[in-house]
Every structure is written in structure tokens, then in C-alpha cells.
Design an enzyme around this catalytic site. Structure first.
Site: not given
Length: 236
Positions: A159, A155, A139
Site C-alpha cells: 500500500k 500488506y 491504507s
């Protein structure tokens, strides 16, 4: 002809990527996800759209908790002599302010967004007998130097780790002829994006991003290895 394994195939860009991959009658695709119901829906739609397309083998499998040596590897070997492409697309998102994000939340993000892919690569790479291409889906949140947003620390950190893993494995797998790349995706209109950015319109539709991933997985290894490539036209 390409034999392809993709995770996170039951929704969003993974779902769309499978539809694009199976549009090519030369492709054989194993599509993995946790939801049997959503996989059935994927198979129905793929069959109706691509009646003369490639072969699709949906399989319910949890990349974090299920058994690789006894379940996944024998299933892949029953369908493919060798794997050409692995697309690690499965992922999860925790959306909380950092001080409210528990150690368990961080562990969940690392398990799903890093260790699940580690397990996939450890068990699928030995099946890539003729070389191949591993595509890790990251991402923009995990892309160093990009704009960051509150609530996405766990998150984004997971990533980011996936990107560094990509660089390491590209070097390790050179002798086996396996290329490893990472796509750091910007916004696309999925349930995950809507959770992270309520009320914001994404810059790309899910089917457009899915198509891009399918194309890159099939051809990107001709031009890239060990690269973390941003795929974004808006912020977020």
C-alpha cells in the site's frame, strides 16, 4: 455526466461506493470484481435502491490475471466514449508475522495491491480522452509516519508503494489533464478489517467510507493532485 470505472466492487467499501455513485442518474458506472455472484447481488441492490439512478454495468474481471486488451478495453469502449474517473479499489490482505511471511506472500500483495492497479491505469488512462481523475485506494498501514501493527508488513509495504506510484503518475499525466490521488483509508467495518483486527470495532462503517470515496472521486480533483490523503478517525 461522469463515466466511471471501479474495481473491487463486489464487497466492502467498493460495493458501497457503487451504490452511492449510481444514486446519481447522471453517472454511468462499470463495476469490476472477480465474483459474478456478488456482482449480481450488487446489481439487484443498486436497481432496487436507485430505480431512477445512473446506469450500472457489472463485469467479472480479475485485475491480476485477466486479459486487458482483448476483454476489458473493448468492454469499456462498448459502453463509454471516454472514461472520466477510475477508482482502483481492489485489494487483498495477508495477515502473518513477518518471519512467517513468504516471498510468495509478498509477491501476492505486490501483484494485487500494486501491479493490478498499474495494469488498470496503463489500459484505462488512454481512454480518458478529456482528462479525468484516478483515485488509488491505499491504507493507513501504507501511510508513512502512521502507527503500524504486527502481521501486516507485506500488506502495508504494498500500500505504501501505491502511494508513491500516485505521486509519480500525477506528474506524468499533467499534459493529458489527468489528476491522480491516493486515499489512505483508516478502519472501516469490512471483512478485510475484521481479518486484520479480530474483535476490534472499526471507526467508520463501510457505507460511510464508500460514500466518502464516491464523493472524492467526483469532486476531489478540483482541489488535489498527486496527494496521499489520510482518511482516518481512529487507530487502528
Amino acid at each position: 455526466m461522469a463515466n466511471i470505472v471501479i474495481t473491487g466492487a463486489s464487497s466492502g467499501i467498493g460495493f458501497e461506493a457503487v451504490l452511492d455513485l449510481t444514486a446519481n442518474k447522471e453517472n454511468n458506472v462499470i463495476a469490476l470484481a472477480r465474483s459474478a455472484d456478488k456482482l449480481r447481488k450488487l446489481h439487484e441492490i443498486a436497481s432496487s435502491l436507485n430505480y431512477d439512478g445512473g446506469k450500472l454495468y457489472p463485469a467479472q474481471f480479475d485485475i491480476v490475471y485477466d486479459n486487458y486488451p482483448e476483454i476489458l478495453v473493448p468492454f469499456i469502449q462498448s459502453k463509454f466514449d471516454s472514461v472520466d474517473i477510475l477508482i482502483n479499489n481492489a485489494g487483498a490482505l495477508v495477515y502473518k508475522p513477518f518471519l512467517e511471511t513468504s516471498a510468495e506472500d509478498f509477491a501476492t500483495m505486490l501483484q494485487t495491491n500494486v501491479l493490478g492497479h498499474v495494469n488498470m491505469i496503463r489500459h484505462v488512462a488512454p481512454l480518458m480522452k478529456n482528462g479525468g481523475h484516478i483515485v488509488n485506494i491505499s491504507s493507513m498501514g501504507g501511510f508513512q509516519g502512521s502507527v503500524k501493527f504486527p502481521g501486516l508488513s507485506a500488506y502495508s509495504a504494498s500500500k505504501g508503494a501505491l502511494g508513491v506510484l500516485t505521486e509519480c503518475l500525477a506528474e506524468e499525466f499533467k499534459e493529458q489533464g489527468i489528476k491522480v490521488n491516493c486515499l489512505a483509508l483508516g478502519s472501516s467495518q469490512t471483512e478485510m478489517f475484521e481479518t486484520a483486527f479480530p474483535g476490534v470495532e472499526a471507526g467508520t462503517l463501510a457505507f460511510e467510507m464508500g460514500r466518502y470515496i464516491a464523493e472524492f472521486a467526483q469532486n476531489g480533483s478540483k482541489y488535489y493532485n498527486g496527494k496521499i490523503l489520510p482518511v482516518s478517525n481512529t487507530t487502528p
